[in-house]
Write an enzyme that holds these catalytic residues in place. Structure first.
Site, mmCIF file in Angstrom:
data_model
loop_
_atom_site.group_PDB
_atom_site.id
_atom_site.type_symbol
_atom_site.label_atom_id
_atom_site.label_comp_id
_atom_site.label_asym_id
_atom_site.label_seq_id
_atom_site.Cartn_x
_atom_site.Cartn_y
_atom_site.Cartn_z
ATOM 1 N N HIS B 121 -1.331 -28.147 17.241
ATOM 2 C CA HIS B 121 -2.686 -28.209 17.809
ATOM 3 C C HIS B 121 -2.529 -29.188 19.040
ATOM 4 C CE1 HIS B 121 -6.520 -30.882 17.538
ATOM 5 N NE2 HIS B 121 -6.992 -29.736 18.087
ATOM 6 N N CYS B 145 -3.507 -36.878 13.021
ATOM 7 C CA CYS B 145 -4.325 -36.816 14.120
ATOM 8 C C CYS B 145 -5.638 -36.134 14.029
ATOM 9 C CB CYS B 145 -3.586 -36.411 15.496
ATOM 10 S SG CYS B 145 -2.143 -37.561 16.008
ATOM 11 N N HIS B 146 -5.506 -35.004 13.640
ATOM 12 C CA HIS B 146 -6.765 -33.998 13.321
ATOM 13 C C HIS B 146 -6.917 -33.388 12.246
ATOM 14 C CE1 HIS B 146 -6.038 -34.876 17.776
ATOM 15 N NE2 HIS B 146 -6.994 -35.105 17.780
ATOM 16 N N GLY B 147 -5.864 -33.453 11.093
ATOM 17 C CA GLY B 147 -6.106 -32.901 9.753
ATOM 18 C C GLY B 147 -5.662 -31.740 9.660
#
Lengths: 422, 181
Positions: B121, B145-147
Site C-alpha cells: 500500500h 498503518c491502514h489495515g
C-alpha cells in the site's frame, strides 16, 4: 505610473498572456534582444558572458557534489575519494568543479584586464567596476573555502595560513581568528562553517552579478575605442550579433576547459592535497592555488606581518578607487601611448608576482617580488595620477562607425538609420 | 549574404532555417550529453550496489519461526511455515485473491517463504514476525498503518494494499543457505 496590463507586442498568445501580467519577455527582448551594443567589440568582450556560464557550471556541479560530500573532519577526505571512485560520474563532477575554479579565475582575470586596458572603469561606469571588484573578492573567499573542503594536507594548511592572516590585525586579530575557527585550531567546526559559507557565497555572487548587469545595462558597454556610441549607426542589436559572437567564444572556452578536465585534471592542483589532513605535520612547500599567487607573493615580499597583510589586501582594494586615481578622460589605452606601455609593464609585474608566489621564499625570488610589488602599486598610486596630467593622448576617432567602416563624412540622414542591414 | 534568407536553388528549405535547425539540434544534443552525468550521479553509487546481496543461514530457524534480515535497506521476511500454514495457503481458490498467484509460484522450497516485508500500500512494515504480533485474520501479516491483511503466503487478502508482498530474487546456495539479491 498607470497600473493595469502591460501593453505587450509578443506574437505568441500564451506568452503574450504572461507578458501582459509580468513583462519578462518584453524585458528579455529589450535587454538581450534589441539591446544596442557597440558594433566594434573584439573577443575580449566575450569574457563577461563566459564568466556567467562558468558561474552556472560551478553552481550546478557544486550542488551535485554536495549530495555526496560529508563536511566532517573524519569523513570529508574519504567522502571525496568515494566521489572519485564510487559515485557515477563523480570524477567528472569533481574535476569540472575543481578545474572550473581555475577556468573562472582565468576568465575573470582576462575580464578585469580588459576593463583596465580599455578604461571600462571610468565614468560613468565606476559603480559597475566596483561591483565587479566585489564579485572578485567574493570569488576569492568562495574559492579559498572550497579548497579547504577535501580536507587534504594543502586544504588544512592553506586554511591555517590564510585564517592566521587575520591575526596580524592589532587588538581584534586573535578574536577574529578564533571566530573563523570556532575553536583553538582549524578543526571540524571550521570545516563545517566553511562548507556552509562555500554553499552560500555563490548565490551572493549571483546577486551581485545581477546588480553588475543592471548597472551595465544603464550605462551600456564600453568598447575597444573607449568612445560612446553616438547613434544607431554605432551599435548593433545584441541578438543575433553578440549572441553569435559569444557562442563562438563559448565553444573555444569549452575546448580549453575540456582539455584541462580530461587530459590534465590535476595539473593545476597540488599532489599534497591527496594526503589526508594532519595537524601535526606541515608540508615542506606550502603554496596557495595558482590564482592567489600574485597576492601571496606581495604578502611575502613585505618583511613585516601586519604590513604584508595590509599590502596584500590593499593590492586588490586599490582597484576600488582606480576610477579616481586615473583622471584621464581618454578610456582606451589605444590612444594613450605612455599609459599603454606602463599598463603592459603592470601586466608583466602581475605575472612575475604570480610566478614568484609559487617559488620558495628565498633569493632571488624575494627581491624580484619586491620590485614587482613596488611597480604594481606605483602604477596605480603614482604613474596613473601623474599621466592623467602630463600625457598627451592621440586624437580620438570621430565615431565608432567612422573608425570601423572608414570612408568619408557621414551623410546627413545616416545617423537616424540603423546600418546593420547594409 | 544577400541570399541568406531565400530559398536554395533546389527549392527546399531556406538556408537560414536550415542553419537555425542544425545549430539548435547540436545545442540540444550537447545539453543532453551534459545533463546525463548529472542525472546518473544521483543513481545508486558503486559502493551502494556492492551491498546489494545478503546471505541468510536457515539452519537455526525452527519450524513456525520467522526472521527478518536487511537487504538493500529493506526488511526481508523469512518464515519457516508449519504444515498447516502451507496447507491453508494452498487451499485458497485463486478466485478469492485480489492479486491471484498460487503459493507454489511464490516459493522455491518448502517450508521457506521469503518476501520483502514492505506493505504494497504505502510502504509500512507489516506486523507478524514475532510470536506476539497480531497476524491478522488470515494468519500471515497485518499492516497496522491502514489495515491490510496478508495470508500465510504473503498474499493480500483484505485492506487497501493492491498487491501481494513481493518475492525478492534469491537462490539456495546450499540446503540451509540462501543468497538474496
Amino acid at each position: 505610473m498607470a497600473s493595469g496590463l502591460h501593453n505587450s507586442d509578443i506574437p505568441n498568445p500564451v506568452l503574450r498572456w504572461i507578458d501582459q501580467r509580468m513583462p519578462i519577455f518584453t524585458m528579455m527582448q529589450k535587454e538581450y534582444g534589441s539591446f544596442p551594443t557597440p558594433r566594434n567589440f573584439n573577443y575580449f568582450w566575450n569574457f563577461g558572458a563566459l564568466a556567467m556560464v562558468n558561474l552556472m557550471i560551478m553552481i550546478a556541479t557544486g550542488i551535485f557534489l554536495a549530495m555526496h560530500y560529508t563536511p566532517h573532519s573524519s569523513m570529508a577526505f574519504d567522502s571525496v575519494e568515494r566521489i572519485m571512485r564510487d559515485v557515477n560520474f563523480g570524477w567528472l563532477l569533481r574535476y569540472v568543479h575543481a578545474n572550473g575554479a581555475s577556468m573562472f579565475f582565468i576568465v575573470v582575470y582576462i575580464h578585469i584586464w580588459r576593463g583596465m586596458y580599455y578604461g571600462s572603469y571610468k565614468a560613468p561606469r565606476e559603480l559597475l567596476w566596483m561591483l565587479g571588484v566585489v564579485i572578485f573578492l567574493l570569488m576569492m573567499a568562495t574559492a579559498f573555502m572550497g579548497y579547504v573542503l577535501p580536507w587534504g594536507q594543502m586544504s588544512f594548511w592553506g586554511a591555517t595560513v590564510i585564517t592566521n592572516l587575520f591575526s596580524a590585525f592589532p587588538l581584534v586579530g586573535e578574536w577574529i581568528v578564533t571566530l573563523l575557527w570556532g575553536g583553538f585550531s582549524v578543526d571540524n567546526a571550521t570545516l563545517n562553517r566553511f562548507f556552509s559559507l562555500h554553499y552560500l557565497l555563490p548565490f551572493v555572487i549571483v546577486g551581485v552579478v545581477f546588480l553588475h548587469i543592471v548597472a551595465l545595462h544603464i550605462t551600456g558597454s564600453n568598447n575597444p575605442l573607449g568612445i560612446e556610441p553616438k547613434g544607431p549607426q554605432d551599435t548593433l542589436p545584441f541578438h543575433p550579433y553578440y549572441t553569435a559572437k559569444d557562442s563562438f567564444g563559448l565553444v573555444i572556452y569549452f575546448i580549453v576547459f575540456a582539455g584541462l578536465v580530461f587530459f590534465a585534471p590535476n595539473y593545476l592542483g597540488h599532489p599534497d592535497n591527496y594526503i589526508p589532513a594532519d595537524p601535526l605535520v606541515t608540508p615542506a612547500h606550502i603554496v596557495p592555488e595558482w590564482y592567489f599567487l600574485p597576492f601571496y607573493a606581495i604578502l611575502r615580499a613585505v618583511p613585516d606581518k601586519l604590513g604584508g597583510v595590509l599590502m596584500m589586501f590593499g593590492s586588490i582594494l586599490v582597484w576600488f578607487v582606480l576610477p579616481w586615481l586615473d583622471r584621464s578622460p581618454v578610456r582606451s589605452m589605444r590612444f594613450r601611448p605612455i599609459a599603454r606601455i606602463c599598463f603592459l609593464l603592470w601586466t608583466v609585474s602581475f605575472l612575475v608576482l604570480l610566478w614568484c608566489g609559487g617559488k620558495p621564499a628565498e633569493e632571488p625570488y624575494v627581491t624580484i617580488s619586491r620590485f614587482a610589488a613596488a611597480y604594481y602599486f606605483a602604477y596605480f598610486l603614482v604613474i596613473l595620477p601623474l599621466l592623467s596630467r602630463i600625457e598627451k593622448p592621440l586624437p580620438l576617432p570621430e565615431s565608432i562607425s567612422r573608425a570601423v567602416l572608414g570612408g568619408g563624412p557621414l551623410p546627413a540622414g545616416a545617423a537616424a538609420k540603423p546600418m546593420e542591414k547594409a | 549574404m544577400a541570399d541568406s534568407g531565400e530559398a536554395t536553388a533546389s527549392g527546399g528549405t531556406p538556408r537560414r532555417d536550415f542553419l537555425n535547425l542544425v545549430t539548435a539540434s547540436f545545442a540540444a544534443v550537447g545539453v543532453g550529453a551534459i545533463a546525463w552525468p548529472f542525472i546518473n550521479s544521483m543513481q545508486p553509487a558503486r559502493d551502494v550496489l556492492a551491498l546489494a546481496s545478503t546471505d541468510v543461514d536457515l539452519a537455526p530457524i525452527a519450524v513456525g519461526q520467522a526472521v527478518t534480515v536487511m537487504w538493500r535497506g529493506k526488511p526481508i521476511f523469512v518464515r519457516s511455515r508449519t504444515a498447516q500454514e502451507i496447507e491453508a495457503a494452498r487451499a485458497v481458490p485463486l478466485n478469492d485473491l485480489k492479486d491471484p498467484q498460487t503459493d507454489q509460484a511464490r516459493i522455491q522450497r518448502d517450508p521457506w517463504l521469503v518476501v520483502i516485508g514492505i506493505c504494497t500500500h504505502l510502504g509500512c512494515v507489516p506486523l507478524g514476525q514475532k510470536p506476539t504480533d497480531p497476524r491478522g485474520p488470515y494468519g500471515g501479516w497485518f499492516c497496522p498503518c491502514h489495515g491490510s491483511a496478508y495470508d500465510t503466503s504473503g498474499r493480500i487478502r483484505q485492506g487497501p494494499a493492491p498487491l501481494n508482498l513481493a518475492v525478492p530474487p534469491y537462490a539456495f546456495t546450499s540446503d540451509t543457505k540462501i543468497r538474496i539479491g
